[in-house]
Scaffold this motif. Structure first.
Motif, PDB file in Angstrom:
ATOM      1  N   HIS A   1       0.834  -1.200   0.000  1.00  0.00           N
ATOM      2  CA  HIS A   1       0.000   0.000   0.000  1.00  0.00           C
ATOM      3  C   HIS A   1       0.873   1.254   0.000  1.00  0.00           C
ATOM      4  O   HIS A   1       1.974   1.253   0.566  1.00  0.00           O
ATOM      5  CB  HIS A   1      -0.895   0.043   1.240  1.00  0.00           C
ATOM      6  CG  HIS A   1      -2.038  -0.905   1.218  1.00  0.00           C
ATOM      7  ND1 HIS A   1      -3.333  -0.515   1.428  1.00  0.00           N
ATOM      8  CD2 HIS A   1      -2.093  -2.250   0.990  1.00  0.00           C
ATOM      9  CE1 HIS A   1      -4.133  -1.568   1.366  1.00  0.00           C
ATOM     10  NE2 HIS A   1      -3.393  -2.636   1.101  1.00  0.00           N
TER      11      HIS A   1
ATOM     12  N   ARG B   1      -3.767   3.259  -0.008  1.00  0.00           N
ATOM     13  CA  ARG B   1      -4.137   2.867  -1.375  1.00  0.00           C
ATOM     14  C   ARG B   1      -3.340   1.639  -1.776  1.00  0.00           C
ATOM     15  O   ARG B   1      -2.103   1.652  -1.768  1.00  0.00           O
ATOM     16  CB  ARG B   1      -3.852   4.037  -2.325  1.00  0.00           C
ATOM     17  CG  ARG B   1      -4.046   3.745  -3.797  1.00  0.00           C
ATOM     18  CD  ARG B   1      -3.978   5.045  -4.603  1.00  0.00           C
ATOM     19  NE  ARG B   1      -2.787   5.820  -4.317  1.00  0.00           N
ATOM     20  CZ  ARG B   1      -1.664   5.767  -5.063  1.00  0.00           C
ATOM     21  NH1 ARG B   1      -1.597   4.971  -6.110  1.00  0.00           N
ATOM     22  NH2 ARG B   1      -0.629   6.522  -4.750  1.00  0.00           N
TER      23      ARG B   1
ATOM     24  N   THR C   1      -4.693   8.014   4.707  1.00  0.00           N
ATOM     25  CA  THR C   1      -5.341   7.196   3.686  1.00  0.00           C
ATOM     26  C   THR C   1      -4.380   6.109   3.229  1.00  0.00           C
ATOM     27  O   THR C   1      -3.164   6.268   3.279  1.00  0.00           O
ATOM     28  CB  THR C   1      -5.768   8.050   2.481  1.00  0.00           C
ATOM     29  OG1 THR C   1      -4.618   8.718   1.943  1.00  0.00           O
ATOM     30  CG2 THR C   1      -6.803   9.085   2.884  1.00  0.00           C
TER      31      THR C   1
END
Length: 747
Positions: free
Chosen positions: A169, A181, A179
């Motif tokens: 990530h 991703r 966050t």
């Protein structure tokens, strides 16, 4: 890149500077003059070169500077970022047992583990702008660990799943929001990742797939911005796993060992897909390597650095030896020269024709570090009863060649304590134990008085010893607290004793909060005022008026009772009339909580020998409730004193002295009454006054002061023992020394 591969440590091979271990190969080809280490003409550019700290090791390279670390004799680690432009170095704070790394970019990653692949709590410092705020990322909340830094606010992380596998990530912190991703395009089941330096927007990662006993090894080049895999490469199993990955615009490479003797670098041409294996040497050497364009640059700490073309196989000698290596995001490498032969820091970069060139970029020396206060070691709250009257204060500076001026200011009174710390106590930490006293000077003497409770402003000003630069400042607040002492009138934890002389002047002696070599000492004597001769009785009664400071009760000749509310600074508010008719009492005693409600009470004996109980109300206009009869027969006593709980019960006690000098203990029953008396001992007729003085020695039990003897000691301290049958142990005191006949009333 360095990759240490001692057989016993193969599983934990990767370190912040990635080292490769294997034995050396044969002598290289002769080096052309173009590959010799170069620097500017003498007296010209050398003076402008940055300083590589003497005794330090290279920890990483960025595009605008480099990271180094060193240890002093005390084992204190110093981590520095030094810019290439010759500016001041920045000292970075690394947590205990933590580590730091810079992997190509100018973003230094500081983590909670010494091994970078175990870091989970991260702090990102963008050293291209050292004044920019740091970014904290907690990968632990995602079950993640660090792989590579992507930007000043993002890292590549390995996120562990519940089934033991992992995902890749990009984790980003924007403001207070984190966050995550996931990287797409990895082979099915890819796990156990390792990463390289990020440059040109990409990162090379290693991984494994398949069941435990049938592992397949692979490499993936990842486009970070797109969050996808742009290319994959297969790899053979080796002792190195996925460690030691490097790549350039033209090639990807990693260490490869398939037999018991040779260490190879496997490389793949990114344009043609051509694969090559380059022998570094025997397995147990100490090799380091980097990619510079399509050249593999490698060497050992004691042999010349060489470069081999991954396209033509040509080998060249770069003319230096190096003890530490680091890749940069600008496709160059930094090499720390071997101190024996090539001291300093060198950059290896592709020349105009693509071949590696070497330039000296830093000279060894003492770095210039700005003076800063890195850490403040000042407690928010200091309970002096728990710390034996002392509090440790300290400051960690960026440099040791300084002094620190410390000022503590009591906010409520403005009293100040100042101290200069002329040298560090350890490393760069300046500290001292404050004994929580203020020096107060008068024309006649200097007193050391216990510091009052309350909030303090703690200020530190650090200045370089050579006087250069401006002092740096740090402010802090600290609260000092102690257990409440009902006989403390200036809120500094220590007992205050009042004495009236023959002229009607009232004096307050502030005792020290703790014994000095077993003896209770007077810290300071203060004249409170005259006119106190009008009172036939004066009694310290604790906080009878409801506020925290202790108060005084005084009864004048006409039987009027007056309350003097303590202001908490050793002085009193103007008196308040709180009762009449008190001329009927010949003895009063107050200050103990006799009924267990948390407020001090009062007892008094009348001429017929009846003892009366006055419950404290906490109301300063009417501090006592109507009286309650306790019992008769108290005319046999010529002195009674409220002493608090000296024998271990929940309520306060009384001691009473009869006319033959015998002292008796009455233990409080918690209801305003007392248990049957217990004989303490004889000889107490030698004293004119007995004072329940609160806890004089901070052992948790209230004590007694006996005043009125001739000779050297005008008073003695009787420490509570907690025993009913032998409740006191006598100690000498400096209180009223040679003044045993100077005062007609003590309270």
């Amino acid at each position: 890149m360095q990759l240490r591969t001692n057989r016993s440590r193969l599983a934990t091979a990767v370190t912040a500077v990635l080292a490769v271990t294997a034995l050396g190969v044969g002598a290289p080809a002769a080096a052309p003059a173009a590959f010799a280490a170069t620097s500017a003409p003498s007296g010209q550019a050398d003076a402008a070169l940055p300083v590589f700290p003497e005794g330090a090791d290279l920890a990483g390279a960025g595009t605008s500077g480099f990271l180094s670390y060193s240890y002093d004799r005390a084992g204190t680690k110093t981590v520095l970022w030094t810019p290439f432009d010759g500016g001041m170095s920045t000292r970075l704070k690394v947590p205990e047992n933590g580590g730091s790394t810079v992997a190509g970019s100018d973003v230094v990653v500081i983590g909670d583990a010494d091994r970078t692949d175990e870091m989970s709590k991260l702090t990102l410092r963008n050293m291209a702008d050292p004044s920019a705020p740091a970014v904290d990322i907690d990968l632990g909340a995602l079950s993640g660990t660090y792989l590579a830094v992507v930007s000043p606010t993002s890292v590549l992380a390995q996120i562990r799943k519940d089934d033991g596998t992992s995902e890749l990530h990009v984790v980003t912190k924007t403001g207070t929001t984190t966050t995550s991703r996931e990287i797409a395009g990895l082979p099915e089941g890819a796990t156990d990742f390792a990463g390289s330096t990020v440059h040109d927007g990409s990162v090379l990662v290693g991984y494994v797939t398949g069941p435990e006993d049938e592992r397949t090894y692979g490499r993936a080049l990842i486009d970070v911005a797109a969050g996808t895999v742009s290319a994959t490469y297969s790899a053979v199993p080796s002792w190195y796993g996925s460690a030691g990955l490097v790549f350039s615009a033209s090639h990807v490479a990693w260490p490869d060992q398939t037999d018991s003797t040779g260490l190879y670098i496997s490389s793949v041409d990114r344009r043609t897909g051509e694969q090559r294996r380059t022998l570094l040497g025997d397995l147990y050497g100490e090799w380091s390597y980097v990619l510079v364009g399509d050249w593999l640059v490698y060497g050992e700490p004691w042999t010349p650095v060489r470069a081999v073309s991954l396209t033509s196989g040509e080998t060249r000698d770069l003319g230096i030896t190096a003890s530490a290596w680091a890749s940069s995001a600008d496709n160059t490498a930094l090499l720390q020269g071997n101190p024996v032969s090539d001291d300093g820091l060198f950059r290896v970069a592709a020349g105009q024709d693509g071949t590696p060139t070497v330039t000296k970029v830093a000279e060894p020396g003492k770095p210039v570090i700005p003076l800063e206060i890195d850490e403040v070691h000042v407690p928010g709250v200091a309970n002096l009863d728990r710390s034996h009257g002392r509090v440790t204060l300290g400051w960690t500076l960026s440099r040791a060649d300084a002094y620190v001026d410390v000022t503590l200011t009591h906010i409520a009174t403005g009293k100040e304590f100042a101290k200069r710390l002329a040298a560090p106590t350890s490393g760069t930490e300046f500290s001292f134990d404050w004994e929580a006293v203020f020096e107060e000077a008068t024309p006649d003497e200097i007193s050391f008085v216990d510091a009052p409770n309350g909030t303090y402003a703690v200020e530190a000003a650090a200045t370089l010893l050579d006087g250069t630069g401006e002092p740096v400042h740090q402010g802090w607040f600290m609260d000092i607290t102690r257990t409440y002492n009902p006989h403390d009138f200036n809120d500094n934890g220590s007992t205050d004793v009042f004495a009236r002389d023959s002229n009607g002047v009232l004096w307050r002696d502030d005792l020290q909060d703790r014994p000095y070599y077993g003896e209770i000492w007077t810290a300071k004597t203060t004249r409170l005022g005259s006119g106190w001769g009008v009172y036939k009785q004066i009694e310290a009664v604790g906080n009878a008026g409801g506020a925290a400071p202790g108060d005084l009760i005084a009864v004048d000749g006409s039987g009027v009772q007056w309350l003097y509310l303590g202001k908490g600074d050793g002085t009193f508010a103007p008196r308040v009339k709180v009762g009449t008719g008190w001329q009927i009492y010949n003895k009063i005693a107050a200050g103990s909580d006799l009924d267990g409600d948390g407020r001090p009470d009062l007892v008094a004996t009348d001429a017929s020998g009846v003892l009366w109980f006055y419950k404290g109300t906490g109301n300063y206009t009417k501090p006592y409730a109507p009286r309650v009869k306790v019992g008769g027969g108290w005319q046999i006593y010529n002195h009674i004193t409220a002493v608090g709980s000296i024998a271990g019960t929940a309520a306060g006690d009384l001691v009473a002295r009869d006319t033959s000098g015998v002292l008796w203990l009455y233990q409080g029953n918690g209801r305003g009454g007392f248990a049957p008396r217990v004989k303490v001992g004889g000889g107490w007729g030698a004293f004119s006054q007995l004072v329940g003085a609160g806890d004089l020695d901070n052992d948790g039990r209230p004590d007694l002061i006996a005043y009125g003897t001739s000779g050297e000691y005008g008073a003695y301290v009787y420490r509570s023992t907690g025993s009913v049958t032998a409740p006191f142990s006598r100690r000498t005191t400096s209180l009223y020394k040679y003044q045993g006949r100077s005062y007609n009333h003590v309270a």
